[in-house]
Design a protein around this motif. Structure first.
Motif, PDB file in Angstrom:
ATOM      1  N   ALA A   6       0.828  -1.205   0.000  1.00  0.00           N
ATOM      2  CA  ALA A   6       0.000   0.000   0.000  1.00  0.00           C
ATOM      3  C   ALA A   6       0.867   1.261   0.000  1.00  0.00           C
ATOM      4  O   ALA A   6       0.556   2.231  -0.694  1.00  0.00           O
ATOM      5  CB  ALA A   6      -0.931  -0.009   1.208  1.00  0.00           C
ATOM      6  N   SER A   7       1.955   1.248   0.743  1.00  0.00           N
ATOM      7  CA  SER A   7       2.847   2.409   0.796  1.00  0.00           C
ATOM      8  C   SER A   7       3.487   2.671  -0.562  1.00  0.00           C
ATOM      9  O   SER A   7       3.587   3.822  -1.004  1.00  0.00           O
ATOM     10  CB  SER A   7       3.935   2.205   1.854  1.00  0.00           C
ATOM     11  OG  SER A   7       3.365   2.046   3.126  1.00  0.00           O
ATOM     12  N   LEU A   8       3.936   1.625  -1.230  1.00  0.00           N
ATOM     13  CA  LEU A   8       4.513   1.792  -2.566  1.00  0.00           C
ATOM     14  C   LEU A   8       3.475   2.321  -3.561  1.00  0.00           C
ATOM     15  O   LEU A   8       3.788   3.148  -4.419  1.00  0.00           O
ATOM     16  CB  LEU A   8       5.101   0.471  -3.071  1.00  0.00           C
ATOM     17  CG  LEU A   8       6.390   0.017  -2.407  1.00  0.00           C
ATOM     18  CD1 LEU A   8       6.781  -1.373  -2.905  1.00  0.00           C
ATOM     19  CD2 LEU A   8       7.510   1.005  -2.654  1.00  0.00           C
ATOM     20  N   GLY A   9       2.256   1.852  -3.431  1.00  0.00           N
ATOM     21  CA  GLY A   9       1.194   2.358  -4.297  1.00  0.00           C
ATOM     22  C   GLY A   9       0.923   3.831  -4.059  1.00  0.00           C
ATOM     23  O   GLY A   9       0.741   4.602  -5.007  1.00  0.00           O
ATOM     24  N   VAL A  10       0.922   4.241  -2.803  1.00  0.00           N
ATOM     25  CA  VAL A  10       0.721   5.660  -2.474  1.00  0.00           C
ATOM     26  C   VAL A  10       1.877   6.496  -3.010  1.00  0.00           C
ATOM     27  O   VAL A  10       1.671   7.566  -3.591  1.00  0.00           O
ATOM     28  CB  VAL A  10       0.552   5.835  -0.949  1.00  0.00           C
ATOM     29  CG1 VAL A  10       0.708   7.281  -0.539  1.00  0.00           C
ATOM     30  CG2 VAL A  10      -0.806   5.308  -0.507  1.00  0.00           C
ATOM     31  N   ILE A  11       3.097   6.010  -2.853  1.00  0.00           N
ATOM     32  CA  ILE A  11       4.269   6.735  -3.356  1.00  0.00           C
ATOM     33  C   ILE A  11       4.183   6.905  -4.868  1.00  0.00           C
ATOM     34  O   ILE A  11       4.530   7.957  -5.404  1.00  0.00           O
ATOM     35  CB  ILE A  11       5.569   6.010  -2.952  1.00  0.00           C
ATOM     36  CG1 ILE A  11       5.803   6.170  -1.453  1.00  0.00           C
ATOM     37  CG2 ILE A  11       6.764   6.524  -3.739  1.00  0.00           C
ATOM     38  CD1 ILE A  11       6.901   5.284  -0.893  1.00  0.00           C
ATOM     39  N   ALA A  12       3.710   5.889  -5.567  1.00  0.00           N
ATOM     40  CA  ALA A  12       3.605   5.964  -7.027  1.00  0.00           C
ATOM     41  C   ALA A  12       2.570   6.996  -7.472  1.00  0.00           C
ATOM     42  O   ALA A  12       2.669   7.532  -8.569  1.00  0.00           O
ATOM     43  CB  ALA A  12       3.252   4.594  -7.607  1.00  0.00           C
ATOM     44  N   THR A  13       1.581   7.291  -6.624  1.00  0.00           N
ATOM     45  CA  THR A  13       0.553   8.258  -7.010  1.00  0.00           C
ATOM     46  C   THR A  13       0.869   9.683  -6.584  1.00  0.00           C
ATOM     47  O   THR A  13       0.256  10.618  -7.087  1.00  0.00           O
ATOM     48  CB  THR A  13      -0.810   7.877  -6.407  1.00  0.00           C
ATOM     49  OG1 THR A  13      -0.735   7.937  -4.984  1.00  0.00           O
ATOM     50  CG2 THR A  13      -1.256   6.509  -6.859  1.00  0.00           C
ATOM     51  N   LEU A  14       1.808   9.876  -5.683  1.00  0.00           N
ATOM     52  CA  LEU A  14       2.068  11.208  -5.136  1.00  0.00           C
ATOM     53  C   LEU A  14       2.451  12.275  -6.164  1.00  0.00           C
ATOM     54  O   LEU A  14       1.901  13.379  -6.114  1.00  0.00           O
ATOM     55  CB  LEU A  14       3.123  11.140  -4.033  1.00  0.00           C
ATOM     56  CG  LEU A  14       2.637  10.604  -2.692  1.00  0.00           C
ATOM     57  CD1 LEU A  14       3.775  10.566  -1.688  1.00  0.00           C
ATOM     58  CD2 LEU A  14       1.481  11.417  -2.156  1.00  0.00           C
ATOM     59  N   PRO A  15       3.376  12.021  -7.089  1.00  0.00           N
ATOM     60  CA  PRO A  15       3.729  13.090  -8.032  1.00  0.00           C
ATOM     61  C   PRO A  15       2.548  13.597  -8.857  1.00  0.00           C
ATOM     62  O   PRO A  15       2.412  14.787  -9.095  1.00  0.00           O
ATOM     63  CB  PRO A  15       4.782  12.442  -8.938  1.00  0.00           C
ATOM     64  CG  PRO A  15       5.355  11.350  -8.134  1.00  0.00           C
ATOM     65  CD  PRO A  15       4.226  10.850  -7.279  1.00  0.00           C
ATOM     66  N   VAL A  16       1.692  12.699  -9.255  1.00  0.00           N
ATOM     67  CA  VAL A  16       0.540  13.123 -10.054  1.00  0.00           C
ATOM     68  C   VAL A  16      -0.473  13.853  -9.179  1.00  0.00           C
ATOM     69  O   VAL A  16      -1.049  14.863  -9.586  1.00  0.00           O
ATOM     70  CB  VAL A  16      -0.107  11.915 -10.766  1.00  0.00           C
ATOM     71  CG1 VAL A  16      -1.325  12.330 -11.547  1.00  0.00           C
ATOM     72  CG2 VAL A  16       0.912  11.255 -11.672  1.00  0.00           C
ATOM     73  N   LEU A  17      -0.683  13.385  -7.943  1.00  0.00           N
ATOM     74  CA  LEU A  17      -1.613  14.062  -7.050  1.00  0.00           C
ATOM     75  C   LEU A  17      -1.135  15.468  -6.704  1.00  0.00           C
ATOM     76  O   LEU A  17      -1.930  16.403  -6.633  1.00  0.00           O
ATOM     77  CB  LEU A  17      -1.809  13.248  -5.767  1.00  0.00           C
ATOM     78  CG  LEU A  17      -2.595  11.961  -5.921  1.00  0.00           C
ATOM     79  CD1 LEU A  17      -2.671  11.224  -4.592  1.00  0.00           C
ATOM     80  CD2 LEU A  17      -3.989  12.243  -6.435  1.00  0.00           C
TER      81      LEU A  17
END
Length: 170
Positions: A108-119
């Motif tokens: 879940a943490s890796l998934g959140v990290i992958a979405t951060l730049p776009v968010l």
């Protein structure tokens, strides 16, 4: 000295975590088959957009892809919250092996990290962040790989949670 026995934990969080992990892994491996055919259209759209009026079909493809991305982002953030709760809830109990909760939290943490730049790029004033991030040394591919690893770990931990359900006293 008598040992104090911990109360038995509910299997609701394990079931929810297992389902979320399996679904997340499935989405990561199924979503690209939906997105990839549309990427060419979106690239052409972004190149041609300043010079011509976009067609209704191109706008629809762009809108569908953006909506799918938003759903994936919401799903991963919900999964992150459930992973945090589940990790804390099953800490030091025998029902769920602790490594499964750690892998689920990592996924879940890796998934959140992958979405951060776009968010972050949706924040007014920071709209150029996504372009810069995706251009820095292949950062876009790193984010895609991070999301893929997240999906794989989610699949593994989700299966672990579902297999561990038989350890609970019903």
């Amino acid at each position: 000295m008598q040992a104090v026995e911990q109360p038995k934990k509910s299997k609701l969080w394990a079931l929810l975590s297992g389902i979320l992990g399996i679904v997340w892994g499935g989405l990561i491996f199924v979503a690209p088959s939906y997105i990839l055919p549309n990427i060419f259209s979106i690239v052409i759209f972004s190149i041609v957009f300043p010079f011509t009026a976009p067609s209704e079909e191109t706008l629809q493809i762009l809108h569908q892809t953006q909506m799918m991305f938003i759903y994936l982002v919401v799903f991963i953030w919900v999964m992150f919250i459930v992973a945090r709760i589940s990790h804390r809830y099953y800490k030091k109990t025998g029902e769920i092996p602790y490594w499964i909760t750690k892998i689920f939290l990592l996924a879940a943490s890796l998934g959140v990290i992958a979405t951060l730049p776009v968010l972050v790029s949706y924040i007014p004033g920071l709209t150029g962040i996504n372009d810069v991030t995706l251009q820095i040394g292949g950062m876009g591919s790193v984010l895609i790989i991070t999301g893929g690893v997240s999906g794989l770990l989610g699949l593994i931990s989700g299966a672990g949670y579902l297999i561990s359900l038989n350890r609970f006293d019903s």
